[in-house]
Design a protein around this motif. Structure first.
Motif, PDB file in Angstrom:
ATOM      1  N   UNK A   1      -4.054   7.102   3.339  1.00 29.05           N
ATOM      2  CA  UNK A   1      -5.047   6.879   2.359  1.00 29.05           C
ATOM      3  C   UNK A   1      -6.203   5.910   3.209  1.00 29.05           C
ATOM      4  N   UNK A   2      -7.541   6.361   3.259  1.00 29.67           N
ATOM      5  CA  UNK A   2      -8.500   5.436   3.694  1.00 29.67           C
ATOM      6  C   UNK A   2      -9.251   4.797   2.649  1.00 29.67           C
ATOM      7  N   UNK A   3      -9.571   3.615   2.790  1.00 26.02           N
ATOM      8  CA  UNK A   3     -10.218   2.760   1.819  1.00 26.02           C
ATOM      9  C   UNK A   3     -11.482   2.612   2.292  1.00 26.02           C
ATOM     10  N   UNK A   4     -12.566   3.221   1.675  1.00 26.70           N
ATOM     11  CA  UNK A   4     -14.083   3.050   2.450  1.00 26.70           C
ATOM     12  C   UNK A   4     -14.827   2.083   1.538  1.00 26.70           C
ATOM     13  N   UNK A   5     -15.801   1.288   2.104  1.00 24.99           N
ATOM     14  CA  UNK A   5     -16.675   0.490   1.570  1.00 24.99           C
ATOM     15  C   UNK A   5     -18.143   1.040   1.797  1.00 24.99           C
TER      16      UNK A   5
ATOM     17  N   UNK B   1     -10.463  -2.506  -3.304  1.00 28.74           N
ATOM     18  CA  UNK B   1     -10.446  -1.193  -3.071  1.00 28.74           C
ATOM     19  C   UNK B   1      -9.209  -0.496  -3.280  1.00 28.74           C
ATOM     20  N   UNK B   2      -8.114  -0.852  -3.238  1.00 26.50           N
ATOM     21  CA  UNK B   2      -6.841   0.070  -3.275  1.00 26.50           C
ATOM     22  C   UNK B   2      -6.501  -0.049  -4.761  1.00 26.50           C
TER      23      UNK B   2
ATOM     24  N   UNK C   1       3.333   7.245 -12.254  1.00 23.41           N
ATOM     25  CA  UNK C   1       4.469   6.357 -12.411  1.00 23.41           C
ATOM     26  C   UNK C   1       5.535   6.591 -11.571  1.00 23.41           C
ATOM     27  N   UNK C   2       5.301   7.325 -10.363  1.00 22.93           N
ATOM     28  CA  UNK C   2       6.357   7.202  -9.570  1.00 22.93           C
ATOM     29  C   UNK C   2       5.885   6.661  -7.913  1.00 22.93           C
ATOM     30  N   UNK C   3       7.127   5.968  -7.384  1.00 25.86           N
ATOM     31  CA  UNK C   3       6.617   5.100  -6.359  1.00 25.86           C
ATOM     32  C   UNK C   3       6.302   6.046  -5.240  1.00 25.86           C
ATOM     33  N   UNK C   4       5.398   5.378  -4.462  1.00 25.53           N
ATOM     34  CA  UNK C   4       4.959   6.127  -3.196  1.00 25.53           C
ATOM     35  C   UNK C   4       5.215   5.204  -1.979  1.00 25.53           C
ATOM     36  N   UNK C   5       6.018   5.493  -0.939  1.00 25.21           N
ATOM     37  CA  UNK C   5       6.111   4.741   0.376  1.00 25.21           C
ATOM     38  C   UNK C   5       4.946   4.669   1.094  1.00 25.21           C
ATOM     39  N   UNK C   6       4.735   3.643   2.027  1.00 26.77           N
ATOM     40  CA  UNK C   6       3.632   3.658   2.910  1.00 26.77           C
ATOM     41  C   UNK C   6       3.573   2.622   3.708  1.00 26.77           C
ATOM     42  N   UNK C   7       2.929   2.599   4.920  1.00 21.17           N
ATOM     43  CA  UNK C   7       2.942   1.370   5.774  1.00 21.17           C
ATOM     44  C   UNK C   7       1.642   0.975   5.837  1.00 21.17           C
TER      45      UNK C   7
ATOM     46  N   UNK D   1      -3.622   3.095   5.187  1.00 24.91           N
ATOM     47  CA  UNK D   1      -2.260   3.027   4.994  1.00 24.91           C
ATOM     48  C   UNK D   1      -1.656   4.378   5.199  1.00 24.91           C
ATOM     49  N   UNK D   2      -0.705   4.539   5.989  1.00 24.08           N
ATOM     50  CA  UNK D   2      -0.183   5.635   6.355  1.00 24.08           C
ATOM     51  C   UNK D   2       1.542   6.002   5.928  1.00 24.08           C
ATOM     52  N   UNK D   3       1.798   7.013   5.874  1.00 27.18           N
ATOM     53  CA  UNK D   3       3.343   7.386   5.272  1.00 27.18           C
ATOM     54  C   UNK D   3       4.109   7.466   6.441  1.00 27.18           C
ATOM     55  N   UNK D   4       3.806   7.063   7.818  1.00 27.16           N
ATOM     56  CA  UNK D   4       4.821   7.386   9.122  1.00 27.16           C
ATOM     57  C   UNK D   4       5.037   6.131   9.628  1.00 27.16           C
TER      58      UNK D   4
END
Length: 271
Positions: A134-138, A247-248, A222-228, A156-159
């Motif tokens: 996910x890219x958070x833009x301003x 932004x997140x 309502x579900x957890x999502x893992x990311x770096x 934020x990345x998933x890997x």
């Protein structure tokens, strides 16, 4: 092909920074003195009890600054970013990491909105490597409806990977989002108190996700999502940040104006 994990010391260090997150939506009612009158959570039956308890123990203690100067209860839309982190092998922490608020009664014409948006191209490099993020833009939108300034706040990345790999895929996804959104035009407010503003600062998260094709947004609520988490970058032209502005804490795909009628004055943990 880049795997979900990389067997190296550097990748192991990156993996330790992993977080789990969910975005909880609802509404909040604020008294004229800035104290919380009441709040509600959307579809609470889908939210883990631990998260509901966290919200219950903190949100009622919040204090806001209101800029409407009205002697009436103000109702706002509320988005809460919940984050869980591993403290050690046996303990986790869970916090409300950020929040955003919007006028529940605002008309569509009070807000900046996207006009015929062009979706970002999913980079082939990231698709082949099975990388989501996910890219958070301003952005700053001028009175012509064009984007005058745009910058990335965070990616934020998933890997998991080494520093060079993580940096590469943040740049790949970030550049794809920038290339698309800098060409967007926006509908400007035609009603409300911001109609004469010289510009509008807005934020938007752009999701690149290979795993949600064919699913609705409700499937993951309502579900957890893992990311770096990626590093947060400052935005040179942005106004001073507020505790309640992040932004997140904006739903994916939505545009949110930075100037909102509620500003949270206390810490997110209610202290």
């Amino acid at each position: 092909m880049l795997m979900a994990y990389v067997a190296s010391a550097h990748a192991g260090d990156v993996r330790k920074t992993a977080e789990a997150t969910m975005l909880v939506t609802g509404s909040i009612e604020v008294m004229p003195d800035g104290t919380v009158h009441d709040y509600s959570i959307d579809r609470p039956e889908k939210i883990p009890p631990l998260v509901l308890d966290l919200i219950k123990n903190n949100v009622p203690n919040w204090k806001f600054r209101r800029d409407d100067h009205l002697e009436a209860i103000f109702k706002a839309k509320m988005n809460l970013r919940i984050v869980a982190k591993r403290v050690d092998d046996q303990h986790d922490s869970i916090t409300i990491s950020s929040a955003s608020f919007g006028d529940a009664d605002a008309a569509h014409t009070d807000q900046v909105s996207a006009k015929n948006p062009r979706l970002p191209h999913y980079p082939l490099d990231a698709i082949k490597a099975r990388v989501s993020g996910t890219v958070f833009l301003s952005m700053r939108v001028g009175r012509t409806g064009q984007v005058e300034n745009i910058a990335i706040e965070q990616v934020n990345l998933n890997m998991y990977g080494n520093d060079a790999q993580m940096r590469h895929y943040r740049e790949v996804l970030g550049d794809a989002a920038l290339d698309a959104l800098k060409t967007w035009t926006f509908n400007l407010p035609t009603t409300g108190k911001h109609v004469t503003d010289p510009y509008w600062d807005v934020r938007m998260p752009v999701a690149f996700d290979l795993n949600v094709l064919g699913q609705s947004a409700e499937d993951t609520y309502g579900k957890w999502k893992t990311y770096i988490p990626g590093p947060r970058e400052s935005i040179p032209w942005a106004k001073s940040s507020k505790l309640s502005s992040s932004s997140d804490a904006i739903p994916e795909g939505s545009v949110s104006q930075v100037d909102q009628p509620l500003q949270l004055m206390t810490a997110l943990d209610g202290a």
